[in-house]
Write a protein that holds these residues in place. Sequence first.
Motif, PDB file in Angstrom:
ATOM      1  N   GLY A 199       5.819 -42.967  40.515  1.00 41.70           N
ATOM      2  CA  GLY A 199       5.456 -42.437  39.202  1.00 41.70           C
ATOM      3  C   GLY A 199       5.442 -43.480  38.105  1.00 41.70           C
ATOM      4  O   GLY A 199       4.906 -43.249  37.029  1.00 41.70           O
ATOM      5  N   THR A 200       6.017 -44.649  38.375  1.00 47.32           N
ATOM      6  CA  THR A 200       6.054 -45.731  37.384  1.00 47.32           C
ATOM      7  C   THR A 200       4.921 -46.733  37.587  1.00 47.32           C
ATOM      8  O   THR A 200       4.846 -47.734  36.878  1.00 47.32           O
ATOM      9  N   SER A 201       4.034 -46.468  38.538  1.00 49.81           N
ATOM     10  CA  SER A 201       2.974 -47.419  38.882  1.00 49.81           C
ATOM     11  C   SER A 201       1.858 -47.461  37.853  1.00 49.81           C
ATOM     12  O   SER A 201       1.423 -46.429  37.352  1.00 49.81           O
ATOM     13  N   ASP A 202       1.383 -48.674  37.571  1.00 44.87           N
ATOM     14  CA  ASP A 202       0.107 -48.850  36.897  1.00 44.87           C
ATOM     15  C   ASP A 202      -0.967 -48.724  37.965  1.00 44.87           C
ATOM     16  O   ASP A 202      -0.741 -49.047  39.133  1.00 44.87           O
ATOM     17  N   HIS A 227      -2.538 -47.604  32.522  1.00 45.27           N
ATOM     18  CA  HIS A 227      -1.082 -47.512  32.401  1.00 45.27           C
ATOM     19  C   HIS A 227      -0.699 -46.131  31.863  1.00 45.27           C
ATOM     20  O   HIS A 227      -0.969 -45.831  30.699  1.00 45.27           O
ATOM     21  N   THR A 248       3.836 -42.277  30.073  1.00 48.99           N
ATOM     22  CA  THR A 248       5.150 -41.864  30.563  1.00 48.99           C
ATOM     23  C   THR A 248       5.132 -41.879  32.089  1.00 48.99           C
ATOM     24  O   THR A 248       4.063 -41.868  32.709  1.00 48.99           O
ATOM     25  N   THR A 249       6.315 -41.895  32.680  1.00 46.12           N
ATOM     26  CA  THR A 249       6.425 -41.849  34.134  1.00 46.12           C
ATOM     27  C   THR A 249       5.770 -40.570  34.655  1.00 46.12           C
ATOM     28  O   THR A 249       6.007 -39.488  34.120  1.00 46.12           O
ATOM     29  N   SER A 276       5.354 -37.437  36.801  1.00 47.58           N
ATOM     30  CA  SER A 276       6.262 -36.557  37.523  1.00 47.58           C
ATOM     31  C   SER A 276       5.692 -36.260  38.907  1.00 47.58           C
ATOM     32  O   SER A 276       4.529 -36.546  39.191  1.00 47.58           O
TER      33      SER A 276
END
Length: 108
Positions: free
Chosen positions: A24-27, A72, A75-76, A78
């Motif tokens: 979930g944090t991936s660009d 990007h 937010t992360t 979900s």
Amino acid sequence: EIRMVTGVQTCALPILDAATGVLGTSDLVLTFDKAIQPLTIVPANIFLINADGTAVATSLSTDETNLVVTVHPITTLSSGAFILVITANIKSTSGVAIANNSVVNFTV
């Protein structure tokens, strides 16, 4: 004709359509075979949505060669299903449009 040469990348790993387990944090990184007109790199032409069609806030940037576009998420992401859309309104610096809309489905 413009093509994405490596497909969608995240942390240098390709995201194939229907990929699962994407962080979930991936660009999301798009690499093209021709330099892209920066004015065509806008949220109407490259966007991320939830599977239910709800827009996901993102920022877009290009590298100095205009061959690489980074999506990007603000937010992360979900857990759930997402769709990255790249429209045929993306154009090369010589004015040639990408051949077709591209859609990549993935799950976080």
